[in-house]
Design a protein around this motif. Sequence first.
Motif, PDB file in Angstrom:
ATOM      1  N   VAL A  89       0.836  -1.208   0.000  1.00  0.00           N
ATOM      2  CA  VAL A  89       0.000   0.000   0.000  1.00  0.00           C
ATOM      3  C   VAL A  89       0.869   1.254   0.000  1.00  0.00           C
ATOM      4  CG1 VAL A  89      -1.656   1.314   1.356  1.00  0.00           C
ATOM      5  CG2 VAL A  89      -1.971  -1.132   1.063  1.00  0.00           C
ATOM      6  N   ILE A  90       1.938   1.253   0.791  1.00  0.00           N
ATOM      7  CA  ILE A  90       2.809   2.432   0.831  1.00  0.00           C
ATOM      8  C   ILE A  90       3.550   2.595  -0.486  1.00  0.00           C
ATOM      9  CG2 ILE A  90       4.846   3.411   1.952  1.00  0.00           C
ATOM     10  CD1 ILE A  90       3.909   2.203   4.547  1.00  0.00           C
ATOM     11  N   ALA A  91       4.052   1.497  -1.053  1.00  0.00           N
ATOM     12  CA  ALA A  91       4.759   1.587  -2.328  1.00  0.00           C
ATOM     13  C   ALA A  91       3.820   1.961  -3.471  1.00  0.00           C
ATOM     14  CB  ALA A  91       5.456   0.258  -2.635  1.00  0.00           C
ATOM     15  N   ARG A  92       2.569   1.580  -3.368  1.00  0.00           N
ATOM     16  CA  ARG A  92       1.614   1.845  -4.458  1.00  0.00           C
ATOM     17  C   ARG A  92       0.942   3.200  -4.329  1.00  0.00           C
ATOM     18  NH1 ARG A  92      -0.503   3.313  -7.990  1.00  0.00           N
ATOM     19  NH2 ARG A  92      -2.097   2.442  -9.375  1.00  0.00           N
ATOM     20  N   HIS A  93       0.468   3.541  -3.124  1.00  0.00           N
ATOM     21  CA  HIS A  93      -0.325   4.763  -2.946  1.00  0.00           C
ATOM     22  C   HIS A  93       0.379   5.825  -2.112  1.00  0.00           C
ATOM     23  CE1 HIS A  93      -3.799   2.697  -4.691  1.00  0.00           C
ATOM     24  NE2 HIS A  93      -3.565   1.681  -3.874  1.00  0.00           N
ATOM     25  N   GLY A  94       1.373   5.457  -1.316  1.00  0.00           N
ATOM     26  CA  GLY A  94       2.053   6.431  -0.478  1.00  0.00           C
ATOM     27  C   GLY A  94       1.496   6.442   0.934  1.00  0.00           C
ATOM     28  N   LEU A  95       1.910   7.440   1.710  1.00  0.00           N
ATOM     29  CA  LEU A  95       1.460   7.581   3.088  1.00  0.00           C
ATOM     30  C   LEU A  95       0.102   8.259   3.136  1.00  0.00           C
ATOM     31  CD1 LEU A  95       4.833   8.786   4.640  1.00  0.00           C
ATOM     32  CD2 LEU A  95       3.902   6.470   4.644  1.00  0.00           C
ATOM     33  N   VAL A  96      -0.524   8.186   4.291  1.00  0.00           N
ATOM     34  CA  VAL A  96      -1.860   8.758   4.473  1.00  0.00           C
ATOM     35  C   VAL A  96      -1.733  10.152   5.066  1.00  0.00           C
ATOM     36  CG1 VAL A  96      -4.058   8.469   5.662  1.00  0.00           C
ATOM     37  CG2 VAL A  96      -2.879   6.476   4.748  1.00  0.00           C
TER      38      VAL A  96
ATOM     39  N   ASP B 136      -7.981   1.031  -1.209  1.00  0.00           N
ATOM     40  CA  ASP B 136      -6.989   0.049  -0.774  1.00  0.00           C
ATOM     41  C   ASP B 136      -6.587   0.269   0.682  1.00  0.00           C
ATOM     42  OD1 ASP B 136      -7.063  -1.133  -3.199  1.00  0.00           O
ATOM     43  OD2 ASP B 136      -5.183  -0.292  -3.951  1.00  0.00           O
ATOM     44  N   VAL B 137      -6.457   1.520   1.086  1.00  0.00           N
ATOM     45  CA  VAL B 137      -6.122   1.809   2.481  1.00  0.00           C
ATOM     46  C   VAL B 137      -7.273   1.422   3.399  1.00  0.00           C
ATOM     47  CG1 VAL B 137      -5.524   3.634   4.113  1.00  0.00           C
ATOM     48  CG2 VAL B 137      -4.532   3.643   1.818  1.00  0.00           C
ATOM     49  N   LYS B 138      -8.492   1.730   2.982  1.00  0.00           N
ATOM     50  CA  LYS B 138      -9.656   1.433   3.815  1.00  0.00           C
ATOM     51  C   LYS B 138      -9.836  -0.067   4.014  1.00  0.00           C
ATOM     52  CE  LYS B 138     -13.353   3.788   2.771  1.00  0.00           C
ATOM     53  NZ  LYS B 138     -14.398   4.428   1.944  1.00  0.00           N
ATOM     54  N   ILE B 139      -9.656  -0.851   2.947  1.00  0.00           N
ATOM     55  CA  ILE B 139      -9.851  -2.288   3.088  1.00  0.00           C
ATOM     56  C   ILE B 139      -8.744  -2.921   3.929  1.00  0.00           C
ATOM     57  CG2 ILE B 139      -8.609  -2.933   0.984  1.00  0.00           C
ATOM     58  CD1 ILE B 139     -10.674  -5.086   0.510  1.00  0.00           C
ATOM     59  N   LEU B 140      -7.520  -2.362   3.877  1.00  0.00           N
ATOM     60  CA  LEU B 140      -6.448  -2.878   4.716  1.00  0.00           C
ATOM     61  C   LEU B 140      -6.743  -2.618   6.193  1.00  0.00           C
ATOM     62  CD1 LEU B 140      -3.633  -4.115   5.089  1.00  0.00           C
ATOM     63  CD2 LEU B 140      -2.666  -1.828   4.746  1.00  0.00           C
ATOM     64  N   LEU B 141      -7.185  -1.407   6.518  1.00  0.00           N
ATOM     65  CA  LEU B 141      -7.519  -1.096   7.906  1.00  0.00           C
ATOM     66  C   LEU B 141      -8.719  -1.906   8.380  1.00  0.00           C
ATOM     67  CD1 LEU B 141      -7.057   2.793   7.829  1.00  0.00           C
ATOM     68  CD2 LEU B 141      -5.458   1.085   8.699  1.00  0.00           C
ATOM     69  N   TYR B 142      -9.671  -2.108   7.487  1.00  0.00           N
ATOM     70  CA  TYR B 142     -10.872  -2.875   7.856  1.00  0.00           C
ATOM     71  C   TYR B 142     -10.538  -4.343   8.122  1.00  0.00           C
ATOM     72  CZ  TYR B 142     -15.511  -4.986   7.483  1.00  0.00           C
ATOM     73  OH  TYR B 142     -16.649  -5.715   7.721  1.00  0.00           O
ATOM     74  N   SER B 143      -9.673  -4.912   7.300  1.00  0.00           N
ATOM     75  CA  SER B 143      -9.347  -6.333   7.451  1.00  0.00           C
ATOM     76  C   SER B 143      -8.423  -6.595   8.630  1.00  0.00           C
ATOM     77  CB  SER B 143      -8.694  -6.853   6.161  1.00  0.00           C
ATOM     78  OG  SER B 143      -7.494  -6.153   5.891  1.00  0.00           O
ATOM     79  N   THR B 144      -7.641  -5.615   9.057  1.00  0.00           N
ATOM     80  CA  THR B 144      -6.746  -5.811  10.199  1.00  0.00           C
ATOM     81  C   THR B 144      -7.400  -5.439  11.529  1.00  0.00           C
ATOM     82  OG1 THR B 144      -5.809  -3.609   9.775  1.00  0.00           O
ATOM     83  CG2 THR B 144      -4.622  -5.504   8.873  1.00  0.00           C
ATOM     84  N   SER B 145      -8.542  -4.798  11.509  1.00  0.00           N
ATOM     85  CA  SER B 145      -9.203  -4.416  12.768  1.00  0.00           C
ATOM     86  C   SER B 145      -9.569  -5.623  13.619  1.00  0.00           C
ATOM     87  CB  SER B 145     -10.437  -3.567  12.465  1.00  0.00           C
ATOM     88  OG  SER B 145     -10.070  -2.337  11.882  1.00  0.00           O
ATOM     89  N   PRO B 146     -10.142  -6.701  13.069  1.00  0.00           N
ATOM     90  CA  PRO B 146     -10.444  -7.863  13.934  1.00  0.00           C
ATOM     91  C   PRO B 146      -9.199  -8.505  14.547  1.00  0.00           C
ATOM     92  CG  PRO B 146     -11.632  -8.009  11.847  1.00  0.00           C
ATOM     93  CD  PRO B 146     -10.630  -6.921  11.707  1.00  0.00           C
TER      94      PRO B 146
END
Length: 951
Positions: free
Chosen positions: A59-66, A150-160
């Motif tokens: 995600v960082i290599a593709r989209h960068g930081l938030v 992509d950032v949202k789905i990563l945060l959503y999938s790691t929350s559990p």
Amino acid sequence: MLLNDRSPAVVGAAAAAFASVCPYNLSLVGRNYRKLCEILPDVEEWGQIVLIGILLRYVIARHGLVKESIMYSLQCTESSHSAKDGSDVDSGLVKESTDLSGTCDSEFVNTVSRCYMEGPDEYLSRSSYANRESFELNGAQFTSGKSNDDVKILLYSTSPLLWSNNSAVVLAAAGVHWVMAPKEDVKRIIKPILYLLRSSNASKYVVLRNIQVFAKAMPSLFAPYFEDFFIFSSESYQIKALKLEILSYIATDSSISSIFKEFQDYIRDPDRRFAADTVAAIGLCVQRLPKMAHICVDGLLALTRQEFVTEDFGFEDQEAGILTQVIMSIKSIIKQDPPSHEKVIIQLVRRLDSVKVPAARAMIIWMVGEYSSLGEIIPRMLTTVLKYLAWGFPSEAPETKLQILNTVCKVLEGATGDDLWTFKKIFSYLIELAECDLNYDLRDRARLLKKLPSCNLVSLGLEEETNDLPENDLLHIVAECILGRQTRKVKPESFSYRYYLPGSLSQIVLHAAPGYEPLPKPCSLLLDDLNVAEGTSEMKRAADYSGTDDYGSSSDPSDEESASDYGSQRSVTESSGSDRGDDSEFTSEGNYNADPLIQISDIGNASENQNGVSQSSPANLGELMSNKALESWLDEQPGSSNPGLPKQSQVRISSARISVGDVGKRVKQKSYSLLDPASGNGLKVDYSFSSEISSISRLLVCIEVFFKNCSSEIISEITLVDEESNRAFDSADKTAVVNESSLTSSDDVPTLVPMESIVSLEPGQTTRRILQVRFHHHLLPLKLALYCDGKKLPIKLRPDIGYFVKPLPMDVEVFIDKESRLPGMFEYARSCTFTDHIVELNKENGDSLLVKDKFLAICESLALKMLSNANLCLVSVDMPIATNLDDASGLRLRFSSEILSSSIPCLITIGVEGKCTDPLNLSIKVNCEETVFGLNLLNRIANFLVEPALS
């Protein structure tokens, strides 16, 4: 293929294999990114840890930081003066980081962010934290976490996973949210992390190490949960120390009273080292919450009245450490507001007679001199205090004596009125005692203070000495700078610590552990690379489905980041085999095309027809085939595909012996950085190993050194000398002939032939010099000293074993004969992967390439890579002729060389296996009588063959 599997167990194992085999090829992850995020909660626990790290890097290599995350400060602190869309985010971050506890600012957050993306090589190459050029980011390298799917789905999938039973999984998921989540959502990691504090002591220590960074960067996150960091008596000292530090970070006005009550109990702990740390934590809390200064000072003063303070002898070292820490905390509190703590200083001075710890006495005496003009009471008591210090001066400890001398000078510097003559007599008396002291530091300090020509440091016999000094006014200024209190400015805290990614082993051991990788550079994975990789995957699937071998799959290796062995690299074009002038190193591209790298000179079965028949042109594929190869093809049964059939097993693999033309114009020597402009005051020094052979001695290695003036001023008198050499070469002797006997020394220090010095170097000018060096070992660096503008700069010249040999021309028959005589213990082999040819094949235009073009590209890439990294002679190239037009198996390159120091032949053979369009498996074999040298050369060859080609 395995990353796209439906089974979570397979995906976890595939992620572990990906992290081990090709961790930089993130384009492979992009094809299945969403599916990997969805399947992440179902993967087994240790696979989740690996997969989380891969997805975060992608995600960082593709989209960068938030932009909304804490990492955004890396960009906004660099350009906060410019108008940006995220300026509000920046101001909010700084405000949030400075309120409540006041323990951190945006600079610390910036330090943590830089460390997350900074590799160990970059960190060690920085001379200071102020060098920030390599970390400047622009707005295009940041994305919005609220709109990026992509950032949202990563945060959503790691929350559990934050509530996983595995503490390592919780830390890995918390690290993703710490780096990528918006600041208002970071608080979701707090309770899961605090829950881990109930686990074992080992897990608790690891969690506290990570909380230590979180709490210092954003104290408001953990401030409401300060009670979770209260200390139990059964905990180890390491855990207690971490909890104390965290409590000092997150203390607020509402919680400080409860925290101080806990501190009072901690001070009575039997572990006196822990009690001293508690006293230090009190001082840190007061620095962040000045309102509690008076309450804390009263408590700290009470500690100075303990029984161990009044004992002349017998106090233990740990009790002495507590007293020292008490005085140090009081000193830091007084610095914040000296006028309001005048009575505190007076009480400490009155306790001088009972305080016997030298370090504590020295700090109290320092406060006497520093605040000698504060208020009305302190100036009136100075005469009595100085007389007391002078009376007990001979019996004081050395550190206390040094501080007494400094204090008397400070008092005398600002003294006026009737007490001036008394102060002068005390000063003269102390100087006489110090000049006769056994401690040489004290004697040196006395001589220095005696020479300071301050207006009040003139006493008795000192007056004549100071008045006779030249430039007396300038020395007065020096005295004021040394002793003056107003001229000294406290430098801001420098963050010299190294921070690593949350949950990593490196964050626990506080250094880069083996296998640690920082975050990739933001937006380093381009969209075109991702599309090429996806298109290649589609072609591979189509080829597998149709059952043909016309297409192959390859992954673009351009995303891989490989650190060089010796630093930065620069290409220097060089003609091999003969001496050259300064202008010969610049060759036009047209000359490259004039002489092809490989010319077909022999056709036939290489194993039987080595002498060759005639010259042939590679225009047609049929001309590359020998008659025996054609006959073997005609004898094949068209329907047989089983390799176990007898008919198929009798087919012999044919190959064509080809000769190599002049490759000197194509060889690009590597260049390494010897001195960067930041460390060299504008002088940049690069070096590359030359293929030239020394005319002085066979023990010498020739090295090209390039000096470039990157500053705007002229640099003069540049020379390189051997720092550890016992001989000093005069400038007149630099042109003398140096024989081999003078270079051979009994010690193990490398020898450097004197270099012709550079008189001056204009701004922007580059000058080349040839160094001749004798390394006594092919792994140990050479310590040199670079002199420029009268300054000495220590540098290290690292050897390259590839240039400890020289080319040894020979025929194929001689090569094979020598190789047959060096079997067993004189033969060393190793395998590696080669990918440089893929880049060359992708550069070609057209729908497809002929099989000869693929083979030639592989030969060219391998030969250039070998000749660019070692001083070798290319003996022969055997190119296979087989039924599979995309199979490079059977390709063989032979190189010969001779060790410089012993003239022992060293033979290198490289065999190729695999498809032309895929990464090739190379088998490297070295035959050499010197076992240690051969093994090290083999490792060196394998290392630079794996390195991706320079763009």
